[in-house]
Design an enzyme around this catalytic site. Structure first.
Site, PDB file in Angstrom:
ATOM      1  CG  MET A 117      -1.980  14.585  47.683  1.00  0.00           C
ATOM      2  SD  MET A 117      -3.363  14.332  48.804  1.00  0.00           S
ATOM      3  CE  MET A 117      -4.637  13.801  47.665  1.00  0.00           C
ATOM      4  N   GLY A 168      -3.397  17.809  42.780  1.00  0.00           N
ATOM      5  CA  GLY A 168      -4.777  18.041  42.371  1.00  0.00           C
ATOM      6  C   GLY A 168      -5.172  17.173  41.200  1.00  0.00           C
ATOM      7  N   GLY A 169      -4.201  16.473  40.620  1.00  0.00           N
ATOM      8  CA  GLY A 169      -4.468  15.585  39.495  1.00  0.00           C
ATOM      9  C   GLY A 169      -4.891  14.198  39.951  1.00  0.00           C
ATOM     10  CB  VAL A 170      -6.565  11.473  38.064  1.00  0.00           C
ATOM     11  CG1 VAL A 170      -5.595  11.208  36.912  1.00  0.00           C
ATOM     12  CG2 VAL A 170      -7.328  10.219  38.426  1.00  0.00           C
ATOM     13  CG  ASP A 171      -1.420  10.264  37.302  1.00  0.00           C
ATOM     14  OD1 ASP A 171      -2.243   9.370  37.037  1.00  0.00           O
ATOM     15  OD2 ASP A 171      -0.802  10.895  36.424  1.00  0.00           O
ATOM     16  CB  SER A 172      -0.825  13.134  43.320  1.00  0.00           C
ATOM     17  OG  SER A 172      -1.727  14.145  42.924  1.00  0.00           O
ATOM     18  CB  CYS A 227       9.819  21.295  39.524  1.00  0.00           C
ATOM     19  SG  CYS A 227       8.486  21.472  40.738  1.00  0.00           S
ATOM     20  N   GLY A 240       2.729  10.609  42.563  1.00  0.00           N
ATOM     21  CA  GLY A 240       1.986   9.912  41.515  1.00  0.00           C
ATOM     22  C   GLY A 240       2.802   9.639  40.271  1.00  0.00           C
ATOM     23  CB  CYS A 258       3.278  25.024  36.439  1.00  0.00           C
ATOM     24  SG  CYS A 258       4.795  25.314  37.382  1.00  0.00           S
TER      25      CYS A 258
END
Length: 349
Positions: free
Chosen positions: A1, A3-7, A95, A119, A193
């Site tokens: 996860m 922190g984004g909406v997809d995951s 990654c 996600g 990132c």
């Protein structure tokens, strides 16, 4: 996860299937040390808190796993090395390959978890006729991420799940809003990132402590046009930022590492019909026995192009395009498609 909406929605969908879930955020880099915050990256402290909030709302335990050493070794060092050797890396693929679907999958085994869920907009199916797991494009063509997953092995494909592959991105945001997720309207991460301001050359110099020497801008004829500011600052196909006044537009066509030269030419010089890829991974088949007609992408955001692929040896393949392609670049992924299946892929050498 992340922190984004997809995951976050991927976690919700798995919970709705009745799965017992653990939320995991990977700590890959100490972002605070280089001043990262906000929505452009996917690994900040804020992101971890958003992931924790969603996990809590779903009644899931949430852990942060520290993979900084792996990330430094497998992603950042390769990123730097690829630029130093004249290529253009794809750190997001590295990654995914070494962290999400290797280190994290190993941690999942240690926790006695059956499946790693992310996600990504892609799909996995099992073909009983071939006895193989297949990787397919996500149904949302604008968000399909199958290109960055071409490296997945049969064993990995048997243990991953991409629940968003059947959805449009707009549907995912609606699901997040309906469930009151804190990140329902959060922007998608876009930048690398670990490069806070997009200035990857500055990052490389600060990270390595090296200064990359100036050298000559030259035409293919050998004519010297001026000085470049270090080979790592240029990539194939680049036009802007050269600082060269010339009678016609010039583009970076080649980088001569040994002589520290950047070779410039016109747009037509960037086109070629062939690409060789190494470190290959095949998904639809175990090997390419005879030349096969497929489509291929040499960059994430390009349209697939008709081609013929032939396997040269266990680790290498050659792709010949029907039409010459612009700026095929060493270090990028070459991914083969058979309809909506990812046939396989490799790294352009």
């Amino acid at each position: 996860m992340s922190g984004g909406v997809d995951s976050s929605v991927a976690a919700l969908l798995m919970k709705k299937r009745g799965c017992e879930c653990i939320g995991v955020t990977m700590k890959l880099y100490n972002n605070g040390d280089i001043g990262i915050s906000g929505e452009k990256t996917c690994c900040s402290l804020d992101d971890a808190e958003d992931a924790r909030s969603v996990a809590f709302s779903l009644g899931m335990p949430h852990y942060v796993f520290n993979f900084r050493d792996d990330f430094e070794e497998k992603v950042i060092k390769k990123f730097i090395s690829t630029y130093e050797n004249g290529g253009t890396p794809n750190p997001c693929i590295d990654c995914n390959r070494h962290l999400k679907f290797k280190a994290l999958m190993q941690r999942a085994r240690e926790l006695a978890c059956d499946t790693v869920v992310t996600g990504h907009y892609a799909r996995v199916e099992f073909d009983e006729k071939r006895g193989r797991y297949l990787l397919k494009k996500g149904l949302d063509s604008g968000k399909d991420q199958s290109y960055v997953l071409y490296f997945l092995s049969q064993e990995q494909l048997s243990r991953v799940c991409f629940p968003l592959g059947e959805y449009e991105k707009s549907e995912i945001r609606k699901i997040a809003e309906k469930n009151g997720f804190i990140n329902a309207k959060k922007k998608d991460s876009q930048d690398i990132c670990f490069v806070p301001d997009g200035d990857y050359a500055k990052f490389i110099e600060e990270h390595t402590g090296k200064t990359y020497p100036k050298g000559d801008f030259v035409l293919k004829s050998g004519e010297i046009l001026g000085k470049h500011n270090g080979l790592i600052r240029y990539t194939i196909g680049q036009r802007k930022g050269l600082g060269i006044a010339y009678k016609a537009p010039l583009y970076v066509c080649e980088k001569d590492i040994e002589k520290n030269k950047v070779i410039l030419g016109d747009n037509g010089d960037l086109y070629t019909s062939e690409a060789i890829a190494g470190d290959i991974n095949l998904i639809s088949v175990s090997e390419i026995g005879a030349p096969v007609r497929l489509k291929a992408k040499t960059r994430y955001n390009m349209k697939e192009q008709p081609c013929t692929a032939v396997q040269l040896n266990e680790n290498t393949m050659k792709v010949t395009f029907d039409e010459p392609q612009r700026a095929i670049t060493k270090g990028q992924a070459l991914v083969l498609y058979d309809g909506d299946e990812v046939y396989g892929g490799g790294t352009i050498i």
